[in-house]
Design an enzyme around this catalytic site. Structure first.
Site, mmCIF file in Angstrom:
data_model
loop_
_atom_site.group_PDB
_atom_site.id
_atom_site.type_symbol
_atom_site.label_atom_id
_atom_site.label_comp_id
_atom_site.label_asym_id
_atom_site.label_seq_id
_atom_site.Cartn_x
_atom_site.Cartn_y
_atom_site.Cartn_z
ATOM 1 N N LYS A 53 0.807 -1.188 0.000
ATOM 2 C CA LYS A 53 0.000 0.000 0.000
ATOM 3 C C LYS A 53 0.859 1.264 0.000
ATOM 4 O O LYS A 53 0.381 2.360 -0.265
ATOM 5 C CB LYS A 53 -0.868 0.058 1.280
ATOM 6 C CG LYS A 53 -1.761 -1.112 1.490
ATOM 7 C CD LYS A 53 -2.381 -0.999 2.923
ATOM 8 C CE LYS A 53 -3.001 -2.319 3.315
ATOM 9 N NZ LYS A 53 -3.382 -2.331 4.739
ATOM 10 N N GLY A 54 2.131 1.086 0.321
ATOM 11 C CA GLY A 54 2.996 2.237 0.575
ATOM 12 C C GLY A 54 3.091 3.245 -0.553
ATOM 13 O O GLY A 54 3.227 4.438 -0.316
ATOM 14 N N ASP A 110 7.423 3.452 -3.157
ATOM 15 C CA ASP A 110 7.575 4.436 -2.091
ATOM 16 C C ASP A 110 9.018 4.499 -1.603
ATOM 17 O O ASP A 110 9.603 5.550 -1.473
ATOM 18 C CB ASP A 110 6.636 4.122 -0.922
ATOM 19 C CG ASP A 110 6.714 2.658 -0.478
ATOM 20 O OD1 ASP A 110 7.342 1.827 -1.181
ATOM 21 O OD2 ASP A 110 6.144 2.325 0.581
ATOM 22 N N ASP A 113 14.731 -0.296 0.167
ATOM 23 C CA ASP A 113 15.615 -0.475 1.312
ATOM 24 C C ASP A 113 16.705 -1.480 0.937
ATOM 25 O O ASP A 113 17.740 -1.112 0.400
ATOM 26 C CB ASP A 113 14.772 -0.926 2.507
ATOM 27 C CG ASP A 113 15.566 -0.967 3.797
ATOM 28 O OD1 ASP A 113 16.781 -0.703 3.755
ATOM 29 O OD2 ASP A 113 14.986 -1.277 4.850
ATOM 30 N N LYS A 141 17.067 4.067 0.461
ATOM 31 C CA LYS A 141 17.963 3.968 1.611
ATOM 32 C C LYS A 141 19.346 3.480 1.155
ATOM 33 O O LYS A 141 19.481 2.889 0.080
ATOM 34 C CB LYS A 141 17.375 3.005 2.641
ATOM 35 C CG LYS A 141 16.209 3.596 3.426
ATOM 36 C CD LYS A 141 15.826 2.654 4.554
ATOM 37 C CE LYS A 141 14.709 3.218 5.391
ATOM 38 N NZ LYS A 141 14.348 2.283 6.486
ATOM 39 N N PHE A 162 14.196 4.296 10.027
ATOM 40 C CA PHE A 162 12.827 3.908 9.698
ATOM 41 C C PHE A 162 11.980 5.167 9.573
ATOM 42 O O PHE A 162 11.966 6.011 10.461
ATOM 43 C CB PHE A 162 12.256 2.976 10.767
ATOM 44 C CG PHE A 162 10.964 2.353 10.345
ATOM 45 C CD1 PHE A 162 10.965 1.258 9.488
ATOM 46 C CD2 PHE A 162 9.747 2.878 10.765
ATOM 47 C CE1 PHE A 162 9.773 0.691 9.062
ATOM 48 C CE2 PHE A 162 8.554 2.315 10.343
ATOM 49 C CZ PHE A 162 8.565 1.223 9.497
ATOM 50 N N VAL A 163 11.298 5.295 8.467
ATOM 51 C CA VAL A 163 10.496 6.497 8.231
ATOM 52 C C VAL A 163 9.021 6.150 8.016
ATOM 53 O O VAL A 163 8.688 5.035 7.604
ATOM 54 C CB VAL A 163 11.017 7.295 7.009
ATOM 55 C CG1 VAL A 163 12.402 7.850 7.280
ATOM 56 C CG2 VAL A 163 11.022 6.430 5.752
ATOM 57 N N ASP A 169 4.068 3.246 6.595
ATOM 58 C CA ASP A 169 3.394 2.988 7.877
ATOM 59 C C ASP A 169 4.307 2.399 8.943
ATOM 60 O O ASP A 169 5.367 1.846 8.647
ATOM 61 C CB ASP A 169 2.265 1.995 7.665
ATOM 62 C CG ASP A 169 2.810 0.580 7.405
ATOM 63 O OD1 ASP A 169 3.585 0.414 6.444
ATOM 64 O OD2 ASP A 169 2.493 -0.337 8.183
ATOM 65 N N ARG A 175 0.253 6.487 7.581
ATOM 66 C CA ARG A 175 0.263 6.579 6.114
ATOM 67 C C ARG A 175 -0.321 7.907 5.637
ATOM 68 O O ARG A 175 0.027 8.394 4.565
ATOM 69 C CB ARG A 175 -0.582 5.446 5.504
ATOM 70 C CG ARG A 175 0.000 4.052 5.666
ATOM 71 C CD ARG A 175 -0.747 3.088 4.744
ATOM 72 N NE ARG A 175 -0.591 1.692 5.129
ATOM 73 C CZ ARG A 175 0.433 0.911 4.765
ATOM 74 N NH1 ARG A 175 1.386 1.419 4.024
ATOM 75 N NH2 ARG A 175 0.493 -0.343 5.152
HETATM 76 P P1 XMP Z 1 13.261 -4.017 0.499
HETATM 77 O O1 XMP Z 1 14.128 -4.151 1.718
HETATM 78 O O2 XMP Z 1 13.004 -5.336 -0.150
HETATM 79 O O3 XMP Z 1 11.883 -3.594 1.086
HETATM 80 O O4 XMP Z 1 13.782 -2.971 -0.439
HETATM 81 C C1 XMP Z 1 11.245 -2.446 0.746
HETATM 82 C C2 XMP Z 1 9.949 -2.422 1.507
HETATM 83 O O5 XMP Z 1 10.214 -2.397 2.918
HETATM 84 C C3 XMP Z 1 9.394 -1.480 3.553
HETATM 85 N N1 XMP Z 1 10.234 -0.448 4.191
HETATM 86 C C4 XMP Z 1 9.786 0.544 4.952
HETATM 87 N N2 XMP Z 1 8.531 0.868 5.325
HETATM 88 N N3 XMP Z 1 9.395 2.704 6.544
HETATM 89 C C5 XMP Z 1 8.349 1.949 6.124
HETATM 90 O O6 XMP Z 1 7.221 2.261 6.476
HETATM 91 C C6 XMP Z 1 10.672 2.445 6.218
HETATM 92 O O7 XMP Z 1 11.586 3.169 6.644
HETATM 93 C C7 XMP Z 1 10.875 1.295 5.376
HETATM 94 N N4 XMP Z 1 11.994 0.744 4.848
HETATM 95 C C8 XMP Z 1 11.554 -0.324 4.123
HETATM 96 C C9 XMP Z 1 8.484 -0.914 2.488
HETATM 97 O O8 XMP Z 1 7.279 -1.642 2.506
HETATM 98 C C10 XMP Z 1 9.194 -1.168 1.191
HETATM 99 O O9 XMP Z 1 8.338 -1.351 0.081
HETATM 100 MG MG MG Z 2 5.138 -1.291 5.129
#
Ligand code: XMP
Ligand code: MG
Length: 189
Positions: A53-54, A110, A113, A141, A162-163, A169, A175
Protein backbone atom coordinates in the site's frame (compact mmCIF):
# COMPACT_ATOMS: atom_id res chain seq x y z
CA UNK A 1 -1.94 14.89 14.28
CA UNK A 2 0.01 12.06 15.93
CA UNK A 3 1.32 14.59 18.45
CA UNK A 4 4.68 13.58 19.87
CA UNK A 5 5.05 10.47 17.68
CA UNK A 6 7.19 12.12 15.02
CA UNK A 7 10.77 12.83 16.06
CA UNK A 8 11.78 14.78 12.97
CA UNK A 9 10.54 15.72 9.54
CA UNK A 10 12.87 14.29 6.92
CA UNK A 11 11.06 15.43 3.78
CA UNK A 12 8.47 18.18 3.90
CA UNK A 13 5.20 18.33 2.00
CA UNK A 14 6.62 21.05 -0.24
CA UNK A 15 9.78 19.06 -0.95
CA UNK A 16 7.65 16.06 -1.94
CA UNK A 17 5.57 18.23 -4.23
CA UNK A 18 8.60 19.83 -5.91
CA UNK A 19 10.39 16.50 -6.36
CA UNK A 20 7.27 14.85 -7.76
CA UNK A 21 6.98 17.60 -10.39
CA UNK A 22 10.69 17.23 -11.20
CA UNK A 23 10.45 13.45 -11.62
CA UNK A 24 7.28 13.78 -13.67
CA UNK A 25 9.03 16.17 -16.03
CA UNK A 26 11.96 13.75 -16.47
CA UNK A 27 9.69 10.78 -17.06
CA UNK A 28 7.48 12.70 -19.48
CA UNK A 29 10.51 13.74 -21.47
CA UNK A 30 11.94 10.20 -21.56
CA UNK A 31 8.67 8.56 -22.59
CA UNK A 32 7.18 11.23 -24.83
CA UNK A 33 8.28 9.54 -28.04
CA UNK A 34 7.39 5.99 -26.95
CA UNK A 35 3.90 6.69 -25.81
CA UNK A 36 2.98 9.25 -28.46
CA UNK A 37 4.42 7.38 -31.41
CA UNK A 38 2.56 6.31 -34.54
CA UNK A 39 -0.87 5.00 -33.77
CA UNK A 40 -1.09 6.12 -30.16
CA UNK A 41 -3.97 4.68 -28.25
CA UNK A 42 -4.88 2.91 -25.05
CA UNK A 43 -2.33 0.18 -25.74
CA UNK A 44 0.55 2.63 -25.99
CA UNK A 45 -0.14 4.64 -22.83
CA UNK A 46 2.53 4.45 -20.16
CA UNK A 47 1.52 1.89 -17.54
CA UNK A 48 2.29 2.79 -13.94
CA UNK A 49 2.51 -0.18 -11.60
CA UNK A 50 2.18 0.81 -7.96
CA UNK A 51 3.08 -1.49 -5.12
CA UNK A 52 0.42 -1.51 -2.40
CA UNK A 53 0.00 0.00 0.00
CA UNK A 54 3.00 2.24 0.58
CA UNK A 55 3.23 3.66 -2.93
CA UNK A 56 -0.40 4.80 -3.15
CA UNK A 57 0.13 8.45 -2.15
CA UNK A 58 3.15 8.92 -4.40
CA UNK A 59 1.50 7.03 -7.25
CA UNK A 60 -1.59 9.21 -7.31
CA UNK A 61 0.31 12.50 -7.00
CA UNK A 62 2.88 11.39 -9.56
CA UNK A 63 0.21 10.29 -12.04
CA UNK A 64 -1.47 13.69 -11.79
CA UNK A 65 1.83 15.53 -12.20
CA UNK A 66 2.70 13.60 -15.38
CA UNK A 67 1.68 15.43 -18.55
CA UNK A 68 1.18 12.10 -20.34
CA UNK A 69 -1.76 9.75 -20.55
CA UNK A 70 -1.08 6.96 -18.07
CA UNK A 71 -2.89 3.88 -16.89
CA UNK A 72 -2.73 2.68 -13.31
CA UNK A 73 -2.18 -0.86 -12.11
CA UNK A 74 -1.51 -2.10 -8.61
CA UNK A 75 0.18 -5.12 -7.16
CA UNK A 76 0.30 -6.30 -3.59
CA UNK A 77 3.19 -8.46 -2.50
CA UNK A 78 4.37 -9.80 0.80
CA UNK A 79 7.94 -10.70 1.45
CA UNK A 80 8.73 -13.50 3.82
CA UNK A 81 11.03 -12.47 6.61
CA UNK A 82 10.87 -10.42 9.77
CA UNK A 83 8.72 -7.33 10.03
CA UNK A 84 11.68 -5.02 9.53
CA UNK A 85 13.84 -6.77 6.96
CA UNK A 86 12.81 -8.54 3.82
CA UNK A 87 14.21 -11.87 2.68
CA UNK A 88 13.71 -11.49 -1.04
CA UNK A 89 11.23 -14.36 -1.07
CA UNK A 90 8.06 -12.77 -2.29
CA UNK A 91 4.46 -13.88 -2.59
CA UNK A 92 1.92 -12.13 -4.80
CA UNK A 93 -1.18 -11.15 -2.82
CA UNK A 94 -2.76 -9.21 -5.66
CA UNK A 95 -1.56 -9.49 -9.23
CA UNK A 96 -1.96 -7.04 -12.10
CA UNK A 97 -5.40 -6.93 -13.72
CA UNK A 98 -4.03 -7.13 -17.25
CA UNK A 99 -1.31 -8.37 -19.50
CA UNK A 100 1.71 -6.06 -19.81
CA UNK A 101 3.27 -7.69 -22.88
CA UNK A 102 4.45 -5.00 -25.27
CA UNK A 103 3.66 -2.19 -22.81
CA UNK A 104 5.94 0.50 -21.44
CA UNK A 105 5.86 -0.19 -17.72
CA UNK A 106 7.09 2.02 -14.90
CA UNK A 107 7.11 0.57 -11.40
CA UNK A 108 6.28 3.24 -8.84
CA UNK A 109 7.70 2.61 -5.38
CA UNK A 110 7.57 4.44 -2.09
CA UNK A 111 10.92 3.26 -0.76
CA UNK A 112 13.74 0.91 -1.65
CA UNK A 113 15.62 -0.48 1.31
CA UNK A 114 17.45 -3.76 0.73
CA UNK A 115 16.09 -3.78 -2.82
CA UNK A 116 15.23 -7.47 -2.54
CA UNK A 117 11.50 -6.98 -3.05
CA UNK A 118 12.11 -4.83 -6.09
CA UNK A 119 14.69 -7.22 -7.51
CA UNK A 120 12.13 -10.02 -7.37
CA UNK A 121 9.41 -7.82 -8.82
CA UNK A 122 11.59 -6.72 -11.73
CA UNK A 123 12.34 -10.32 -12.68
CA UNK A 124 8.70 -11.28 -12.36
CA UNK A 125 7.46 -8.42 -14.55
CA UNK A 126 10.33 -8.78 -17.01
CA UNK A 127 9.22 -12.36 -17.69
CA UNK A 128 5.90 -10.98 -18.95
CA UNK A 129 7.71 -9.31 -21.85
CA UNK A 130 6.92 -5.60 -21.47
CA UNK A 131 8.27 -3.25 -24.16
CA UNK A 132 10.27 -1.57 -21.40
CA UNK A 133 10.52 -1.73 -17.62
CA UNK A 134 11.89 1.00 -15.35
CA UNK A 135 11.55 2.04 -11.72
CA UNK A 136 10.65 5.32 -10.10
CA UNK A 137 10.99 5.50 -6.32
CA UNK A 138 10.35 8.44 -4.04
CA UNK A 139 12.85 7.31 -1.41
CA UNK A 140 15.98 5.20 -1.38
CA UNK A 141 17.96 3.97 1.61
CA UNK A 142 21.76 3.38 1.56
CA UNK A 143 21.56 -0.44 1.49
CA UNK A 144 19.76 -0.29 -1.85
CA UNK A 145 23.05 0.25 -3.65
CA UNK A 146 24.23 -3.23 -2.58
CA UNK A 147 21.67 -4.95 -4.76
CA UNK A 148 22.08 -4.72 -8.47
CA UNK A 149 18.71 -3.24 -9.37
CA UNK A 150 18.67 -0.48 -11.94
CA UNK A 151 16.54 2.33 -10.55
CA UNK A 152 16.27 5.05 -13.12
CA UNK A 153 14.30 7.64 -11.16
CA UNK A 154 15.02 8.41 -7.50
CA UNK A 155 13.40 11.18 -5.49
CA UNK A 156 15.43 11.34 -2.29
CA UNK A 157 18.35 9.37 -0.89
CA UNK A 158 17.68 9.19 2.84
CA UNK A 159 19.66 7.93 5.83
CA UNK A 160 19.20 4.40 7.14
CA UNK A 161 16.35 5.22 9.50
CA UNK A 162 12.83 3.91 9.70
CA UNK A 163 10.50 6.50 8.23
CA UNK A 164 6.74 6.94 8.11
CA UNK A 165 4.21 9.13 6.36
CA UNK A 166 3.02 9.77 2.82
CA UNK A 167 2.01 6.12 2.43
CA UNK A 168 4.63 4.60 4.71
CA UNK A 169 3.39 2.99 7.88
CA UNK A 170 4.33 1.66 11.25
CA UNK A 171 1.76 -1.01 12.16
CA UNK A 172 -0.56 0.52 9.51
CA UNK A 173 -0.48 3.97 11.12
CA UNK A 174 0.91 7.28 9.82
CA UNK A 175 0.26 6.58 6.11
CA UNK A 176 -1.95 9.67 6.02
CA UNK A 177 0.76 12.12 7.09
CA UNK A 178 1.48 14.54 4.23
CA UNK A 179 5.24 14.48 4.91
CA UNK A 180 7.98 11.90 5.63
CA UNK A 181 9.25 11.74 9.18
CA UNK A 182 11.13 9.58 11.64
CA UNK A 183 9.34 8.00 14.57
CA UNK A 184 9.98 8.90 18.16
CA UNK A 185 11.50 5.91 20.00
CA UNK A 186 8.61 6.05 22.48
CA UNK A 187 6.35 4.69 19.74
CA UNK A 188 8.28 1.42 19.57
CA UNK A 189 8.39 1.08 23.35
P1 XMP B 1 13.26 -4.02 0.50
O1 XMP B 1 14.13 -4.15 1.72
O2 XMP B 1 13.00 -5.34 -0.15
O3 XMP B 1 11.88 -3.59 1.09
O4 XMP B 1 13.78 -2.97 -0.44
C1 XMP B 1 11.25 -2.45 0.75
C2 XMP B 1 9.95 -2.42 1.51
O5 XMP B 1 10.21 -2.40 2.92
C3 XMP B 1 9.39 -1.48 3.55
N1 XMP B 1 10.23 -0.45 4.19
C4 XMP B 1 9.79 0.54 4.95
N2 XMP B 1 8.53 0.87 5.32
N3 XMP B 1 9.39 2.70 6.54
C5 XMP B 1 8.35 1.95 6.12
O6 XMP B 1 7.22 2.26 6.48
C6 XMP B 1 10.67 2.45 6.22
O7 XMP B 1 11.59 3.17 6.64
C7 XMP B 1 10.87 1.29 5.38
N4 XMP B 1 11.99 0.74 4.85
C8 XMP B 1 11.55 -0.32 4.12
C9 XMP B 1 8.48 -0.91 2.49
O8 XMP B 1 7.28 -1.64 2.51
C10 XMP B 1 9.19 -1.17 1.19
O9 XMP B 1 8.34 -1.35 0.08
MG1 MG C 1 5.14 -1.29 5.13
Amino acid sequence: MYDGDIASVLVTEQQIRDKTAELAELVARDYARDVAGPGPGPGSDLLLVGVLKGAVMFMTDFARALPLPVQLEFMAVSSYGSATSSSGVVRILKDLDRDIAGRHVLIVEDIIDSGLTLSWLMKNLESRRPASLQVCTLLRKPDAVKVDVPVKYVGFDIPNEFVVGYGLDYAERYRDLPYIGTLDPSVYA
